[in-house]
Scaffold this active site. Structure first.
Site, PDB file in Angstrom:
ATOM      1  N   LYS A   2       7.887  -7.365 -20.015  1.00 51.37           N
ATOM      2  CA  LYS A   2       8.015  -9.014 -20.471  1.00 51.37           C
ATOM      3  C   LYS A   2       8.212  -8.937 -21.926  1.00 51.37           C
ATOM      4  CE  LYS A   2       4.482 -12.347 -21.254  1.00 51.37           C
ATOM      5  NZ  LYS A   2       3.222 -13.076 -21.134  1.00 51.37           N
ATOM      6  N   LEU A   3       9.381  -9.764 -22.327  1.00 46.92           N
ATOM      7  CA  LEU A   3       9.790  -9.774 -23.806  1.00 46.92           C
ATOM      8  C   LEU A   3       9.585 -11.215 -24.125  1.00 46.92           C
ATOM      9  CD1 LEU A   3      13.404  -8.293 -23.343  1.00 46.92           C
ATOM     10  CD2 LEU A   3      11.331  -6.896 -23.983  1.00 46.92           C
ATOM     11  N   ASN A  40       6.837 -18.954 -24.960  1.00 41.59           N
ATOM     12  CA  ASN A  40       5.506 -19.589 -25.612  1.00 41.59           C
ATOM     13  C   ASN A  40       5.971 -21.122 -25.992  1.00 41.59           C
ATOM     14  OD1 ASN A  40       4.582 -16.616 -26.288  1.00 41.59           O
ATOM     15  ND2 ASN A  40       3.024 -17.904 -25.261  1.00 41.59           N
ATOM     16  N   GLU A  73       9.133 -17.535 -18.740  1.00 43.28           N
ATOM     17  CA  GLU A  73       7.669 -18.147 -18.812  1.00 43.28           C
ATOM     18  C   GLU A  73       7.671 -19.106 -19.950  1.00 43.28           C
ATOM     19  OE1 GLU A  73       4.745 -15.027 -19.395  1.00 43.28           O
ATOM     20  OE2 GLU A  73       3.161 -16.196 -19.889  1.00 43.28           O
ATOM     21  N   LYS A 131      -4.447 -17.455 -16.146  1.00 45.09           N
ATOM     22  CA  LYS A 131      -5.278 -16.982 -16.982  1.00 45.09           C
ATOM     23  C   LYS A 131      -6.580 -17.584 -17.159  1.00 45.09           C
ATOM     24  CE  LYS A 131      -1.953 -16.126 -20.713  1.00 45.09           C
ATOM     25  NZ  LYS A 131      -1.185 -16.631 -22.132  1.00 45.09           N
ATOM     26  N   GLY A 167      -2.565 -12.517 -19.827  1.00 44.92           N
ATOM     27  CA  GLY A 167      -3.357 -11.731 -20.629  1.00 44.92           C
ATOM     28  C   GLY A 167      -3.517 -12.432 -22.158  1.00 44.92           C
TER      29      GLY A 167
HETATM   30  C1  NPQ Z   1       0.144 -10.927 -23.504  1.00 42.03           C
HETATM   31  C2  NPQ Z   1       0.624 -12.228 -23.994  1.00 42.03           C
HETATM   32  O1  NPQ Z   1       1.718 -12.183 -24.154  1.00 42.03           O
HETATM   33  N1  NPQ Z   1      -0.243 -13.108 -23.984  1.00 42.03           N
HETATM   34  C3  NPQ Z   1       0.149 -14.647 -24.187  1.00 42.03           C
HETATM   35  C4  NPQ Z   1       0.459 -14.886 -25.568  1.00 42.03           C
HETATM   36  C5  NPQ Z   1      -0.359 -14.409 -26.803  1.00 42.03           C
HETATM   37  C6  NPQ Z   1       0.077 -13.727 -27.679  1.00 42.03           C
HETATM   38  C7  NPQ Z   1      -0.761 -13.248 -28.838  1.00 42.03           C
HETATM   39  C8  NPQ Z   1      -2.080 -13.498 -28.812  1.00 42.03           C
HETATM   40  C9  NPQ Z   1      -2.901 -13.046 -29.792  1.00 42.03           C
HETATM   41  C10 NPQ Z   1      -4.448 -13.139 -29.892  1.00 42.03           C
HETATM   42  C11 NPQ Z   1      -4.696 -13.980 -28.574  1.00 42.03           C
HETATM   43  C12 NPQ Z   1      -4.031 -14.268 -27.698  1.00 42.03           C
HETATM   44  C13 NPQ Z   1      -2.605 -14.055 -27.570  1.00 42.03           C
HETATM   45  C14 NPQ Z   1      -1.759 -14.535 -26.665  1.00 42.03           C
HETATM   46  C15 NPQ Z   1       1.285 -15.299 -23.362  1.00 42.03           C
HETATM   47  O2  NPQ Z   1       1.325 -14.760 -22.099  1.00 42.03           O
HETATM   48  O3  NPQ Z   1       1.716 -16.281 -23.511  1.00 42.03           O
HETATM   49 MG    MG Z   2       2.895 -16.766 -21.836  1.00 43.46          MG
END
Ligand code: NPQ
Ligand code: MG
Length: 368
Positions: A161-162, A191, A214, A263, A291
């Site tokens: 995943k990028l 995001n 996403e 999540k 995550g």
């Molecule tokens: C694994 C992944 O991409 N997670 C989140 C984004 C994210 C990125 C960085 C973070 C730093 C600290 C705590 C939560 C965080 C969540 C997501 O899917 O959108």
């Molecule tokens: Mg995300």
């Protein structure tokens, strides 16, 4: 079960490498761990909020405050209750899903340890290990990104995943496809960095056969995601927008998502996560486990959830060493691209006391 009290423990774990997304760059993960104490057993929960309200409106100090002043006392006043009663007991307090999720999980863990039942068994898991994907941050250059992806593929991750944002999207995807070919499972996560007017630009990702895009738009722009889904061929997946089974049902009904990233912290806990899973399965919507850079506590619980039948896409349940040199539990190590689902009672893992104390910056006991 009756609650004796809850320990709030703030931990700070340095990341093995900076992790950059469209909302900022993280080098340290501050997390809030809860230890629920009952006469029968103790249970652990992890609050996934960031130190700052950058991913969602919740942030760690705010979570600690609402737990201390409202949520934990409410359970204290309830006398005897079980984990299923936690969400209704906390419902009078609006929002604060990540704080509520951590408390419900700690109570559920204590209850399950007392009963000798694993979280996986309780949730309805059907697998004893789950395939793992990895989330790759925005990098300083395309060569640096390609090197990072090569390392993760070498390590065995089954999906890449990028992270993307305006100015870092088509070219990184093109470079990964050109270097690693069309068979690598590849997806992107914005995001919320784009706007409805970016549809034509995001359609430039269509030729790369991505599994999904996403959360391209604002978490509140459900209609915008539905319109975008009509304008691009890459399936739209929602993350930040899905905060409950109701919001998942609405997004599905409006055609705003073809895939859901579940999540547990974002939706208020593992019981609501199972309800969202069941809803999505009923609508043939694939789900995967997202995550939040959890420690081994949250990671263990996520693996139990990711083993449910509707989790048909690899999640972001990466190994501990994706983020941390030392975890607060025994590390989760990738084995042939998979992680094992814990089988012990409750979460099936415990913090390693020395490791936990080494990263603890604050503990607070809240008696009820
Ligand atoms: C694994 C992944 O991409 N997670 C989140 C984004 C994210 C990125 C960085 C973070 C730093 C600290 C705590 C939560 C965080 C969540 C997501 O899917 O959108
Ligand atoms: Mg995300």
């Amino acid at each position: 079960m009756k609650l004796t009290g809850v320990e709030l423990r703030t931990v700070e774990l340095p990341l093995v490498a900076p992790f950059r997304t469209s909302f900022g760059t993280q080098t340290v993960r501050e997390a809030l761990l809860l230890r629920a104490v009952t006469p029968e057993a103790e249970g652990w929960g992890e609050c996934v909020a960031m130190a700052e309200p950058l991913y969602s409106s919740e942030y760690l100090e705010g979570c600690a405050d609402v737990l201390r002043r409202y949520l934990i006392p409410a359970l204290g006043r309830a006398g005897t209750f079980d984990a299923n009663a936690v969400a209704p007991l906390l419902a009078p307090f609006r929002g604060h899903r990540m704080a509520k999720a951590a408390l419900e999980t700690a109570v559920l863990d204590a209850e399950l340890r007392a009963r000798g039942v694993s979280l996986a068994r309780e949730l309805g898991a059907v697998h004893d290990r789950v395939p793992c994907g990895v989330s790759v941050g925005i990098m300083d250059s395309i060569p640096a990104l390609v090197d990072a992806v090569a390392g993760y593929l070498e390590t065995g991750y089954v999906r890449i995943k990028l992270k993307i944002e305006p100015g870092w999207d088509v070219e990184p995807v093109r470079a990964v496809r050109e270097r690693f070919g069309d068979d690598v499972l590849l997806q992107v996560d914005a995001n919320t960095a784009y706007r409805r007017g970016d549809a034509r630009h995001l359609a430039k990702l269509d030729p790369f056969d991505l599994l999904l895009i996403e959360q391209p738009l604002d978490e509140e722009d459900i209609i915008g995601h539905a319109q975008l889904a009509q304008a691009i061929s890459t399936p739209v997946c929602l993350d930040e927008s899905i905060v409950s089974a109701r919001s998942a049902a609405d997004a599905i009904a409006l055609g705003a998502c073809a895939i859901v990233n579940i999540k547990p912290g974002r939706v208020g806990g593992y019981l609501e996560s199972r309800r969202i899973h069941d809803l999505c399965v009923a609508h043939d919507i694939p789900v995967w486990c997202g995550g939040m850079l959890e420690t081994g506590i949250g990671r263990a619980a996520n693996l139990a959830l990711a083993a449910l039948p509707g989790f048909t896409l690899p999640g972001d349940t990466s190994a501990s060493d994706r983020y941390y040199a030392t975890d607060v539990t025994e590390p989760f190590r990738l084995d042939d691209g998979h992680l094992p689902v814990p089988t012990g009672p409750g979460l099936g893992v415990d913090p390693v006391p020395d490791a936990l104390n080494a990263v603890t910056t604050r503990t607070e006991w809240i008696a009820v």
